[in-house]
Design a protein around this motif. Structure first.
Motif, PDB file in Angstrom:
ATOM      1  N   TYR A 238       6.989  -9.083 -32.971  1.00  0.00           N
ATOM      2  CA  TYR A 238       8.424  -9.245 -33.174  1.00  0.00           C
ATOM      3  C   TYR A 238       8.876  -8.631 -34.491  1.00  0.00           C
ATOM      4  N   ARG A 239       8.165  -8.931 -35.560  1.00  0.00           N
ATOM      5  CA  ARG A 239       8.598  -8.449 -36.882  1.00  0.00           C
ATOM      6  C   ARG A 239       8.602  -6.924 -36.934  1.00  0.00           C
ATOM      7  N   GLU A 240       7.544  -6.302 -36.393  1.00  0.00           N
ATOM      8  CA  GLU A 240       7.497  -4.840 -36.426  1.00  0.00           C
ATOM      9  C   GLU A 240       8.617  -4.225 -35.581  1.00  0.00           C
ATOM     10  N   SER A 241       8.858  -4.809 -34.401  1.00  0.00           N
ATOM     11  CA  SER A 241       9.892  -4.260 -33.518  1.00  0.00           C
ATOM     12  C   SER A 241      11.278  -4.393 -34.132  1.00  0.00           C
ATOM     13  N   THR A 242      11.574  -5.556 -34.665  1.00  0.00           N
ATOM     14  CA  THR A 242      12.892  -5.736 -35.259  1.00  0.00           C
ATOM     15  C   THR A 242      13.049  -4.926 -36.539  1.00  0.00           C
ATOM     16  N   ALA A 243      11.943  -4.754 -37.287  1.00  0.00           N
ATOM     17  CA  ALA A 243      12.031  -3.942 -38.510  1.00  0.00           C
ATOM     18  C   ALA A 243      12.376  -2.501 -38.164  1.00  0.00           C
ATOM     19  N   ARG A 244      11.757  -1.963 -37.103  1.00  0.00           N
ATOM     20  CA  ARG A 244      12.081  -0.598 -36.680  1.00  0.00           C
ATOM     21  C   ARG A 244      13.529  -0.511 -36.206  1.00  0.00           C
ATOM     22  N   LEU A 245      13.972  -1.557 -35.526  1.00  0.00           N
ATOM     23  CA  LEU A 245      15.341  -1.555 -35.026  1.00  0.00           C
ATOM     24  C   LEU A 245      16.350  -1.623 -36.174  1.00  0.00           C
ATOM     25  N   VAL A 246      16.084  -2.483 -37.154  1.00  0.00           N
ATOM     26  CA  VAL A 246      16.963  -2.582 -38.318  1.00  0.00           C
ATOM     27  C   VAL A 246      17.019  -1.253 -39.051  1.00  0.00           C
ATOM     28  N   ALA A 287      24.944  -7.758 -34.944  1.00  0.00           N
ATOM     29  CA  ALA A 287      25.126  -9.056 -34.290  1.00  0.00           C
ATOM     30  C   ALA A 287      24.070  -9.255 -33.204  1.00  0.00           C
ATOM     31  N   ARG A 288      23.712  -8.182 -32.518  1.00  0.00           N
ATOM     32  CA  ARG A 288      22.652  -8.274 -31.509  1.00  0.00           C
ATOM     33  C   ARG A 288      21.325  -8.648 -32.149  1.00  0.00           C
ATOM     34  N   ILE A 289      21.047  -8.072 -33.312  1.00  0.00           N
ATOM     35  CA  ILE A 289      19.786  -8.400 -34.000  1.00  0.00           C
ATOM     36  C   ILE A 289      19.779  -9.865 -34.407  1.00  0.00           C
ATOM     37  N   ASP A 290      20.929 -10.375 -34.848  1.00  0.00           N
ATOM     38  CA  ASP A 290      21.015 -11.796 -35.174  1.00  0.00           C
ATOM     39  C   ASP A 290      20.775 -12.656 -33.933  1.00  0.00           C
ATOM     40  N   ALA A 291      21.315 -12.204 -32.791  1.00  0.00           N
ATOM     41  CA  ALA A 291      21.094 -12.943 -31.544  1.00  0.00           C
ATOM     42  C   ALA A 291      19.623 -12.940 -31.160  1.00  0.00           C
ATOM     43  N   MET A 292      18.924 -11.842 -31.459  1.00  0.00           N
ATOM     44  CA  MET A 292      17.494 -11.778 -31.183  1.00  0.00           C
ATOM     45  C   MET A 292      16.742 -12.824 -32.002  1.00  0.00           C
ATOM     46  N   ASP A 293      17.130 -12.988 -33.258  1.00  0.00           N
ATOM     47  CA  ASP A 293      16.488 -14.012 -34.095  1.00  0.00           C
ATOM     48  C   ASP A 293      16.699 -15.403 -33.501  1.00  0.00           C
ATOM     49  N   LEU A 308      16.245  -6.566 -26.669  1.00  0.00           N
ATOM     50  CA  LEU A 308      15.665  -5.496 -27.489  1.00  0.00           C
ATOM     51  C   LEU A 308      15.862  -4.144 -26.818  1.00  0.00           C
ATOM     52  N   GLY A 309      15.536  -4.071 -25.526  1.00  0.00           N
ATOM     53  CA  GLY A 309      15.692  -2.804 -24.818  1.00  0.00           C
ATOM     54  C   GLY A 309      17.135  -2.337 -24.787  1.00  0.00           C
ATOM     55  N   GLU A 310      18.070  -3.265 -24.560  1.00  0.00           N
ATOM     56  CA  GLU A 310      19.485  -2.893 -24.528  1.00  0.00           C
ATOM     57  C   GLU A 310      19.960  -2.427 -25.900  1.00  0.00           C
ATOM     58  N   THR A 311      19.493  -3.097 -26.949  1.00  0.00           N
ATOM     59  CA  THR A 311      19.925  -2.729 -28.299  1.00  0.00           C
ATOM     60  C   THR A 311      19.353  -1.374 -28.701  1.00  0.00           C
ATOM     61  N   GLN A 312      18.106  -1.125 -28.364  1.00  0.00           N
ATOM     62  CA  GLN A 312      17.516   0.187 -28.656  1.00  0.00           C
ATOM     63  C   GLN A 312      18.297   1.298 -27.944  1.00  0.00           C
ATOM     64  N   ALA A 313      18.642   1.058 -26.697  1.00  0.00           N
ATOM     65  CA  ALA A 313      19.416   2.061 -25.951  1.00  0.00           C
ATOM     66  C   ALA A 313      20.789   2.267 -26.579  1.00  0.00           C
ATOM     67  N   ALA A 314      21.404   1.168 -27.052  1.00  0.00           N
ATOM     68  CA  ALA A 314      22.727   1.281 -27.680  1.00  0.00           C
ATOM     69  C   ALA A 314      22.646   2.070 -28.981  1.00  0.00           C
ATOM     70  N   VAL A 315      21.576   1.874 -29.756  1.00  0.00           N
ATOM     71  CA  VAL A 315      21.406   2.621 -31.008  1.00  0.00           C
ATOM     72  C   VAL A 315      21.237   4.107 -30.719  1.00  0.00           C
ATOM     73  N   HIS A 316      20.421   4.430 -29.731  1.00  0.00           N
ATOM     74  CA  HIS A 316      20.218   5.836 -29.369  1.00  0.00           C
ATOM     75  C   HIS A 316      21.516   6.479 -28.901  1.00  0.00           C
ATOM     76  N   ALA A 317      22.277   5.745 -28.072  1.00  0.00           N
ATOM     77  CA  ALA A 317      23.537   6.283 -27.567  1.00  0.00           C
ATOM     78  C   ALA A 317      24.535   6.511 -28.704  1.00  0.00           C
ATOM     79  N   ALA A 318      24.597   5.557 -29.655  1.00  0.00           N
ATOM     80  CA  ALA A 318      25.511   5.704 -30.791  1.00  0.00           C
ATOM     81  C   ALA A 318      25.101   6.877 -31.680  1.00  0.00           C
ATOM     82  N   SER A 319      23.798   7.087 -31.848  1.00  0.00           N
ATOM     83  CA  SER A 319      23.319   8.215 -32.658  1.00  0.00           C
ATOM     84  C   SER A 319      23.669   9.541 -31.990  1.00  0.00           C
TER      85      SER A 319
END
Length: 423
Positions: A238-246, A287-293, A308-319
């Protein structure tokens, strides 16, 4: 019938008996036939098999009578059969209505008082009847085999997927998803029951098997498996995945800040950036990351994996969206530079034509120049002015004084274009 005729007819019916016997044995051993006989059928398959079974019963009844008659004729012929009475008997057995078969009882209102319960047919009529019955039976058996051959491997794949989903679910040891799992299990059971007990309901008139329901379930099972795998990864890292996402969200935030600065720079020179806004998805992503916590604290690993999967996809789409908007901004500057170059080219042409000092032509030049060198400029207005300037230099009667005439190529696009870069 002559002796030669009797010999020929007897050899023919012996050959027919041999071939019929072999084909009936093959039918009995056919896997589709055995499955239809052994399955607790329902629906369309049961209806069609019950119809086929009546033909099976009549086929064997006719076959037994046919075999006995051929054996009797063979035995009679083997005893000599040279006397006229023997020839008469053999002729009757081989060509006459010597086969006695039971008739299906007609409803009472369709019977006559003197109706019998038997009928007599010839060997040739028996072969024709057995052929028709055999075709009726094999059509149903073949259809069932086609359906089962297509459906059973798919059903096995679905069962395997379901077992994998169950194993992953047990590994997570998470409660709260029983309803989804029960829905999958119930749908799989329903499909399995149809495949095993009513396969012909999935076979179309063109003999194509309808596997759409199985395909939908496969996608659901694969989605559930993917969610569970994500959940396992979240539980174990969890920590590694969320750290990469943050970190990815931080990078996006920095890219958007740079994009806003670039937009302000372009907006100071060109008016079009009002159509290229820069949205800010970062607060929603955080806010999604907070919801994950929050989900992690409650041990909701499966929901956490999905989020996590939805948030990763949203980050990629926004980028990707930010990169595209940046390219559009740069495209505006490139378009302005292109129009400036064309204006200089047209200015040089006007000098060669001796029209540089013409008040009307000079006014068109000044108008285009003003739109392209005034900040912020209007690319749409500049494009229209440049097109008018070009047309003035191309009016009939205007000729160049040099062979070095510069003419826009066929790909030039400074006509009635709006000069902007669309999103």
């Amino acid at each position: 019938m002559s002796r030669e005729g009797i010999e020929h007819a007897l050899n023919r019916v012996r050959g027919e008996l041999k071939r019929i016997t072999l084909n009936l044995a093959d039918l009995e051993d056919h896997v589709g036939h055995r499955m239809l006989k052994g399955a607790a059928l329902r629906g369309l398959t049961r209806e069609r098999w019950e119809h086929a079974e009546r033909h099976v019963h009549r086929l064997w009844t006719t076959y037994d009578a046919f075999r006995r008659t051929v054996e009797e004729a063979t035995g009679h012929h083997g005893q000599g059969g040279g006397r006229p009475s023997d020839q008469v008997r053999l002729t009757f057995l081989l060509t006459g209505p010597c086969l006695e078969l039971p008739l299906e009882k007609a409803p009472l209102h369709e019977r006559g008082l003197l109706d019998t319960d038997t009928e007599h047919i010839t060997l040739a009529e028996a072969v024709a009847r057995m052929t028709a019955d055999y075709e009726e039976v094999t059509e149903v058996v073949s259809a069932a085999e086609t359906a089962w051959n297509s459906l059973h491997p798919r059903l096995a794949d679905l069962d395997s997927l379901w077992r994998e989903v169950g194993t992953l679910s047990d590994m997570i040891e998470e409660a709260g998803n029983e309803r989804d799992d029960e829905s999958l299990r119930s749908e799989l059971a329903g499909i399995g029951d149809t495949v095993r007990r009513d396969p012909l309901s999935l076979l179309g008139a063109d003999r194509r098997v309808d596997t759409s329901g199985m395909e939908r379930l496969r996608k659901r099972l694969e989605a559930a498996r993917g969610e569970l795998r994500d959940a396992l990864r979240m539980r174990d890292s969890y920590r590694e995945s969320t750290a990469r996402l943050v970190s990815a969200v931080d990078d996006l935030e920095a890219a958007l800040a740079s994009l806003r600065e670039r937009r302000a720079h372009v907006a100071g020179r060109i008016r079009e950036p009002r159509a290229i806004d820069v949205p800010d998805p970062v607060p929603a992503l955080r806010a999604r990351i907070d919801a994950m916590d929050a989900l992690r604290s409650r041990g909701r690993w499966r929901e956490l994996g999905v989020l996590l999967g939805e948030t990763q996809a949203a980050v990629h789409a926004a980028s990707d969206d930010a990169r595209e908007r940046g390219e559009n901004l740069e495209g505006l500057l490139e378009r302005r530079d292109e129009l400036r170059g064309r204006l200089e080219s047209y200015r040089a042409r006007s000098v060669r034509l001796g029209l540089a000092e013409d008040p009307e032509v000079a006014g068109l030049h000044d108008r285009a120049h003003r739109e392209l060198w005034t900040a912020p400029g209007d690319l749409r207005a500049a494009t229209v002015a440049l097109a008018a300037y070009r047309r003035a230099l191309e009016e009939p009667g205007v000729t160049e004084t040099t062979q070095d005439r510069t003419t826009p190529g066929p790909d030039a696009s400074d006509g009635e274009s709006d000069g902007g870069v669309s999103r």
